[in-house]
Design a protein around this motif. Structure first.
Motif, short mmCIF file in Angstrom:
data_model
loop_
_atom_site.label_atom_id
_atom_site.label_comp_id
_atom_site.label_asym_id
_atom_site.label_seq_id
_atom_site.Cartn_x
_atom_site.Cartn_y
_atom_site.Cartn_z
N PRO A 1 0.86 -1.26 0.01
CA PRO A 1 0.10 -0.06 -0.18
C PRO A 1 0.71 1.25 0.05
CG PRO A 1 0.05 -0.94 2.24
CD PRO A 1 0.93 -1.88 1.12
N PRO A 2 0.47 2.28 -0.66
CA PRO A 2 1.01 3.72 -0.63
C PRO A 2 1.28 4.21 0.97
CG PRO A 2 -1.18 4.11 -1.31
CD PRO A 2 -0.97 2.61 -1.02
N ALA A 3 2.60 4.80 0.78
CA ALA A 3 3.01 5.58 2.24
C ALA A 3 2.01 6.39 2.65
CB ALA A 3 4.51 5.69 1.96
N ILE A 4 1.76 6.62 3.79
CA ILE A 4 1.09 7.95 4.37
C ILE A 4 1.84 9.36 4.09
CG2 ILE A 4 -0.12 8.95 6.40
CD1 ILE A 4 -0.35 6.14 7.41
N THR A 5 1.04 10.05 3.38
CA THR A 5 1.92 11.32 3.10
C THR A 5 1.43 12.38 4.09
OG1 THR A 5 0.08 12.08 1.72
CG2 THR A 5 2.18 10.71 0.84
N GLY A 6 0.52 12.30 4.84
CA GLY A 6 -0.17 13.14 5.67
C GLY A 6 -1.34 13.03 6.57
N LEU A 7 -1.40 13.63 7.59
CA LEU A 7 -2.54 13.28 8.46
C LEU A 7 -3.50 14.31 8.76
CD1 LEU A 7 -0.45 11.30 11.24
CD2 LEU A 7 -2.19 10.35 9.41
N THR A 8 -4.58 14.22 8.74
CA THR A 8 -5.47 15.54 8.92
C THR A 8 -6.46 15.24 10.29
OG1 THR A 8 -5.54 15.70 6.54
CG2 THR A 8 -7.38 16.95 7.87
N ALA A 9 -6.65 16.08 10.94
CA ALA A 9 -7.49 15.84 12.21
C ALA A 9 -8.73 16.57 11.74
CB ALA A 9 -7.03 16.70 13.34
N GLU A 10 -10.02 15.77 12.29
CA GLU A 10 -11.28 16.35 11.81
C GLU A 10 -12.01 16.17 13.18
OE1 GLU A 10 -13.25 14.23 8.83
OE2 GLU A 10 -11.50 14.63 7.21
#
Length: 235
Positions: free
Chosen positions: A224-233
């Motif tokens: 699977p592709p690497a995580i490029t960023g995280l977003t808080a919701e």
């Protein structure tokens, strides 16, 4: 209405379960339904029975039970020789306890044993299993999830094995111990990228093997592709 001759009253006086605590062994072939409970052999209050030269109601014909062996406490095991007529058949066994003229209809389900043409028991793994899902992981790994439903009959598996049956290269089988659980998972690593493989799920106990299921899957060496960023919701 019941009509009977007093001179024939021994027909109704068969007492196979008299006395102290004991057990009876019942045997049938072809189906567990062929192990008949004794009520099926006892005339009930609505029967109209005739006898004479054409109807033999002697003690050897009208019995309250079809057990093949019986024991009394403290004896704890049966000795029974399987007749030649049962060779090559699936034979069903059941044990029912009794005391003071009362017999339990059943203390548990019948147990099956396949008999070969020589009269020997056949070692079989008779439970059922199937793949639930396959999941692509990093480095060309496939993660298999599967279930196994045990049965009382036959052998219990000691382990489950996933083996490649089609696809490129050499892939080592992977195994997991049968722990009594229903759900299992296994990883098959280092598969070629974007390549289709076929895998077989087997249950094993020594030299005895049962094929449970097969599945075709394609590995992804990149994962699977690497995580490029995280977003808080806000929830």
């Amino acid at each position: 209405m019941r009509i009977y001759c007093p001179s024939m009253n021994y027909v109704y006086n068969h007492r196979p379960f008299a006395g102290g605590l004991g057990a009876a062994l019942y045997v049938g072939i072809g189906s567990p339904q062929n192990i008949r409970y004794r009520r099926g052999l006892v005339p009930d209050g609505c029967d109209f029975a005739l006898w004479g030269p054409a109807s033999d109601f002697g003690g050897d014909v009208v019995k309250k039970t079809l057990y093949v062996e019986t024991i009394k406490s403290p004896t704890a095991q049966f000795s029974y020789t399987i007749p030649a007529a049962y060779y090559g058949e699936e034979v069903y066994f059941q044990v029912r306890t009794h005391e003071a003229d009362i017999e339990n209809e059943s203390i548990y389900r019948p147990q099956a044993l396949q008999i070969d043409e020589s009269g020997n028991g056949v070692n079989e793994i008779r439970g059922r299993g199937r793949f639930l899902s396959v999941e692509k992981r990093d480095g060309g790994t496939l993660r298999f999830r599967f279930v196994y439903d045990s049965v009382r009959d036959g052998l219990q598996p000691s382990q489950f094995v996933i083996t490649k049956t089609a696809g490129p290269g050499s892939v080592d089988p992977v195994a997991v111990t049968h722990s009594g659980k229903r759900y299992y998972e296994l990883d098959v690593p280092s598969l070629a990228d974007a390549t289709e493989y076929t895998f077989q799920l087997s249950a094993e106990n020594g030299p005895t093997t049962a094929v449970l299921d097969t599945l075709t899957a394609t590995a992804d060496a990149a994962g699977p592709p690497a995580i490029t960023g995280l977003t808080a919701e806000e929830c």
